[in-house]
Write a protein that holds these residues in place. Structure first.
Motif, PDB file in Angstrom:
ATOM      1  N   GLY A   1       0.860  -1.156  -0.006  1.00 16.38           N
ATOM      2  CA  GLY A   1      -0.010   0.085   0.064  1.00 16.38           C
ATOM      3  C   GLY A   1       0.859   1.262  -0.218  1.00 16.38           C
ATOM      4  O   GLY A   1       2.216   1.131   0.110  1.00 16.38           O
ATOM      5  N   ARG A   2       0.314   2.523  -0.189  1.00 15.38           N
ATOM      6  CA  ARG A   2       1.020   3.633  -0.145  1.00 15.38           C
ATOM      7  C   ARG A   2       1.173   3.970   1.408  1.00 15.38           C
ATOM      8  O   ARG A   2       0.425   3.955   2.142  1.00 15.38           O
ATOM      9  CB  ARG A   2      -0.029   4.823  -0.530  1.00 15.38           C
ATOM     10  N   LEU A   3       2.296   4.524   1.636  1.00 11.92           N
ATOM     11  CA  LEU A   3       2.941   4.704   3.025  1.00 11.92           C
ATOM     12  C   LEU A   3       3.798   5.990   2.814  1.00 11.92           C
ATOM     13  O   LEU A   3       3.852   6.552   1.933  1.00 11.92           O
ATOM     14  CB  LEU A   3       4.079   3.475   3.275  1.00 11.92           C
ATOM     15  N   VAL A   4       3.928   6.271   4.222  1.00 12.91           N
ATOM     16  CA  VAL A   4       4.743   7.583   4.453  1.00 12.91           C
ATOM     17  C   VAL A   4       5.818   7.147   5.413  1.00 12.91           C
ATOM     18  O   VAL A   4       5.431   6.517   6.306  1.00 12.91           O
ATOM     19  CB  VAL A   4       4.098   8.706   5.162  1.00 12.91           C
ATOM     20  N   VAL A   5       7.144   7.510   4.837  1.00  8.26           N
ATOM     21  CA  VAL A   5       8.214   7.015   6.070  1.00  8.26           C
ATOM     22  C   VAL A   5       8.814   8.708   6.328  1.00  8.26           C
ATOM     23  O   VAL A   5       9.014   9.357   5.343  1.00  8.26           O
ATOM     24  CB  VAL A   5       9.336   6.413   5.419  1.00  8.26           C
ATOM     25  N   LYS A   6       9.448   8.744   7.469  1.00  4.95           N
ATOM     26  CA  LYS A   6      10.002   9.844   7.831  1.00  4.95           C
ATOM     27  C   LYS A   6      10.740   9.973   9.036  1.00  4.95           C
ATOM     28  O   LYS A   6      10.713   8.864   9.982  1.00  4.95           O
ATOM     29  CB  LYS A   6       8.921  11.094   8.283  1.00  4.95           C
ATOM     30  N   PRO A   7      11.800  10.809   9.455  1.00  5.03           N
ATOM     31  CA  PRO A   7      12.480  10.705  10.594  1.00  5.03           C
ATOM     32  C   PRO A   7      11.646  10.995  11.805  1.00  5.03           C
ATOM     33  O   PRO A   7      10.482  11.765  11.756  1.00  5.03           O
ATOM     34  CB  PRO A   7      13.572  11.697  10.578  1.00  5.03           C
ATOM     35  N   ALA A   8      11.937  10.377  12.926  1.00  7.00           N
ATOM     36  CA  ALA A   8      11.157  10.586  14.141  1.00  7.00           C
ATOM     37  C   ALA A   8      11.417  11.972  14.846  1.00  7.00           C
ATOM     38  O   ALA A   8      10.887  12.368  15.806  1.00  7.00           O
ATOM     39  CB  ALA A   8      11.753   9.526  15.296  1.00  7.00           C
TER      40      ALA A   8
ATOM     41  N   ARG B   1       6.449   9.601   0.656  1.00  2.00           N
ATOM     42  CA  ARG B   1       5.312   9.310   0.082  1.00  2.00           C
ATOM     43  C   ARG B   1       5.547   8.471  -1.147  1.00  2.00           C
ATOM     44  O   ARG B   1       5.994   8.708  -1.956  1.00  2.00           O
ATOM     45  CB  ARG B   1       4.088  10.060   0.300  1.00  2.00           C
ATOM     46  N   GLY B   2       4.830   7.008  -0.813  1.00  2.00           N
ATOM     47  CA  GLY B   2       4.999   5.819  -2.062  1.00  2.00           C
ATOM     48  C   GLY B   2       4.520   4.886  -1.919  1.00  2.00           C
ATOM     49  O   GLY B   2       4.086   4.365  -0.431  1.00  2.00           O
TER      50      GLY B   2
ATOM     51  N   ASP C   1      16.218   7.405  14.635  1.00  2.00           N
ATOM     52  CA  ASP C   1      14.812   6.562  14.651  1.00  2.00           C
ATOM     53  C   ASP C   1      13.804   7.115  13.497  1.00  2.00           C
ATOM     54  O   ASP C   1      14.130   8.287  13.065  1.00  2.00           O
ATOM     55  CB  ASP C   1      14.002   7.014  16.101  1.00  2.00           C
ATOM     56  N   ALA C   2      12.982   6.188  12.907  1.00  2.00           N
ATOM     57  CA  ALA C   2      12.116   6.634  11.935  1.00  2.00           C
ATOM     58  C   ALA C   2      10.925   6.002  12.024  1.00  2.00           C
ATOM     59  O   ALA C   2      10.513   5.218  13.108  1.00  2.00           O
ATOM     60  CB  ALA C   2      12.636   6.063  10.508  1.00  2.00           C
ATOM     61  N   LEU C   3       9.547   6.746  11.257  1.00  2.00           N
ATOM     62  CA  LEU C   3       8.279   6.260  11.557  1.00  2.00           C
ATOM     63  C   LEU C   3       7.823   5.905  10.336  1.00  2.00           C
ATOM     64  O   LEU C   3       8.325   6.205   9.161  1.00  2.00           O
ATOM     65  CB  LEU C   3       7.477   7.577  11.912  1.00  2.00           C
ATOM     66  N   VAL C   4       7.075   5.059  10.273  1.00  2.00           N
ATOM     67  CA  VAL C   4       6.037   4.363   9.135  1.00  2.00           C
ATOM     68  C   VAL C   4       4.737   4.705   9.721  1.00  2.00           C
ATOM     69  O   VAL C   4       4.202   4.232  10.315  1.00  2.00           O
ATOM     70  CB  VAL C   4       6.484   2.949   8.850  1.00  2.00           C
ATOM     71  N   GLN C   5       4.061   5.225   8.427  1.00  2.00           N
ATOM     72  CA  GLN C   5       2.666   5.450   8.434  1.00  2.00           C
ATOM     73  C   GLN C   5       2.029   5.013   7.199  1.00  2.00           C
ATOM     74  O   GLN C   5       2.629   5.448   5.963  1.00  2.00           O
ATOM     75  CB  GLN C   5       2.386   6.918   8.749  1.00  2.00           C
ATOM     76  N   PRO C   6       0.507   4.972   7.416  1.00  2.00           N
ATOM     77  CA  PRO C   6      -0.296   4.771   6.103  1.00  2.00           C
ATOM     78  C   PRO C   6      -0.438   6.259   5.531  1.00  2.00           C
ATOM     79  O   PRO C   6      -0.499   7.124   6.336  1.00  2.00           O
ATOM     80  CB  PRO C   6      -1.572   4.383   6.634  1.00  2.00           C
ATOM     81  N   ALA C   7      -0.222   6.407   4.279  1.00  2.00           N
ATOM     82  CA  ALA C   7      -0.644   7.613   3.436  1.00  2.00           C
ATOM     83  C   ALA C   7      -2.088   8.091   3.754  1.00  2.00           C
ATOM     84  O   ALA C   7      -2.981   7.265   3.529  1.00  2.00           O
ATOM     85  CB  ALA C   7      -0.503   7.640   1.991  1.00  2.00           C
ATOM     86  N   VAL C   8      -2.287   9.022   4.264  1.00  2.00           N
ATOM     87  CA  VAL C   8      -3.600   9.769   4.625  1.00  2.00           C
ATOM     88  C   VAL C   8      -4.067  10.275   3.279  1.00  2.00           C
ATOM     89  O   VAL C   8      -3.772  11.613   2.894  1.00  2.00           O
ATOM     90  CB  VAL C   8      -3.787  10.649   5.818  1.00  2.00           C
ATOM     91  N   GLU C   9      -5.048   9.565   2.373  1.00  2.00           N
ATOM     92  CA  GLU C   9      -5.314  10.034   1.159  1.00  2.00           C
ATOM     93  C   GLU C   9      -6.193  11.403   1.336  1.00  2.00           C
ATOM     94  O   GLU C   9      -6.329  11.969   0.150  1.00  2.00           O
ATOM     95  CB  GLU C   9      -6.124   8.827   0.425  1.00  2.00           C
ATOM     96  N   SER C  10      -6.902  11.425   2.268  1.00  2.00           N
ATOM     97  CA  SER C  10      -7.912  12.539   2.339  1.00  2.00           C
ATOM     98  C   SER C  10      -7.063  13.926   2.396  1.00  2.00           C
ATOM     99  O   SER C  10      -7.643  15.139   2.168  1.00  2.00           O
ATOM    100  CB  SER C  10      -8.864  12.610   3.675  1.00  2.00           C
TER     101      SER C  10
END
Length: 276
Positions: free
Chosen positions: A123-130, A140-141, A158-167
């Protein structure tokens, strides 16, 4: 009073600090803006009754140095927001803690520094530094496309993984601003066409927003988790399955969009003076 800022001032930081200094002076306080890392300003911290962290927008790249400065200031005068808040809010693991406390948040997985990240789903996700601000280092990708990027982020910290918020693409992101004991005003931030970052420096745009009761309820729940009372806060919300959830809780140096609410600078000044 000293208002802590970055060394390099910008139109955005001036729009936040000038009205605040003017409002403080109208209330009989002596106030000035100083870079938080200016060596020649160190002696001045102890002479101030209050140091307000406001537009220290370069802190995330120097978090340990910034927190060490905040600890020194705390040792000689009153710091707002307090050191415990700065420590807690400067690392986005607080999102995991908010979720554990029952606050609706964007689902967040923490990837520890130096670990080997698990494979990402399709699925589409977002990754970013904590530790980051203003969308820096945010990608995002599709999951497999981001695995190498995530590994690089985890190698650096440290890093974060989140689902992409399509809204966000259509509805944007809502920011509620609290000054002292009341909600002051709110804005809705939209990303540019084809983008997903809503910050103005990424091409985003703003409009005024009237918060719903549910948005205030979620924002109140997030603020209740702060380790200490704060004089100012910004709660960023997005919609997931039609419901507001916390994207970010900004308690360090949030842009408060004072220019969009004429009375806000006075409320902010009153909130600061009330902490003395």
């Amino acid at each position: 009073m000293i208002v802590a800022s970055t060394r390099v001032r910008s139109e955005r930081s001036e729009a936040e600090n000038r009205p605040l200094v003017a409002a403080l002076e109208e209330r009989g306080a002596s106030a000035r803006v100083e870079p938080w890392d200016a060596e020649d300003a160190v002696a001045g911290w102890s002479a101030a009754d209050l140091v307000a962290v406001r537009t220290t927008w370069d802190y995330s790249a120097r978090r340990e140095e910034f927190l060490a400065w905040a600890a020194r200031v705390t040792g000689v005068t009153t710091l707002q927001n307090p050191l415990s808040v700065l420590e807690w809010n400067s690392h986005k693991r607080y999102l995991v803690e908010l979720a554990e406390a029952g606050v609706p948040v964007v689902p967040t997985r923490l990837v520890p520094h130096g670990s080997t990240p698990e494979p990402l789903g399709p699925g589409r996700l977002v990754v970013k530094p904590a530790v980051s601000a203003g969308g820096r280092g945010t990608y995002r990708g599709l999951g497999p496309e981001l695995e190498e990027t995530l590994a690089e982020l985890a190698a650096a910290g440290d890093a974060l993984v989140q689902p992409a918020v399509e809204s966000i693409d259509g509805d944007g992101e809502v920011s509620l601003i609290r000054l002292g004991g009341r909600w002051s005003h709110a804005v809705r931030k939209f990303p540019p066409a084809g983008g997903f970052l809503v910050h103005e420096r990424h091409g985003g745009r703003l409009e005024d927003h009237e918060p719903t009761p549910r948005e205030r309820e979620v924002a109140d729940a997030a603020l209740a988790c702060s380790p200490a009372p704060v004089h100012a806060a910004r709660v960023d919300l997005v919609r997931v399955d039609g419901e507001p959830v916390v994207m970010e809780l900004e308690l360090i140096e949030p842009e408060l969009f004072l220019r969009r609410a004429p009375e806000a600078a006075g409320l902010l000044a009153d909130a600061l003076l009330a902490t003395l």
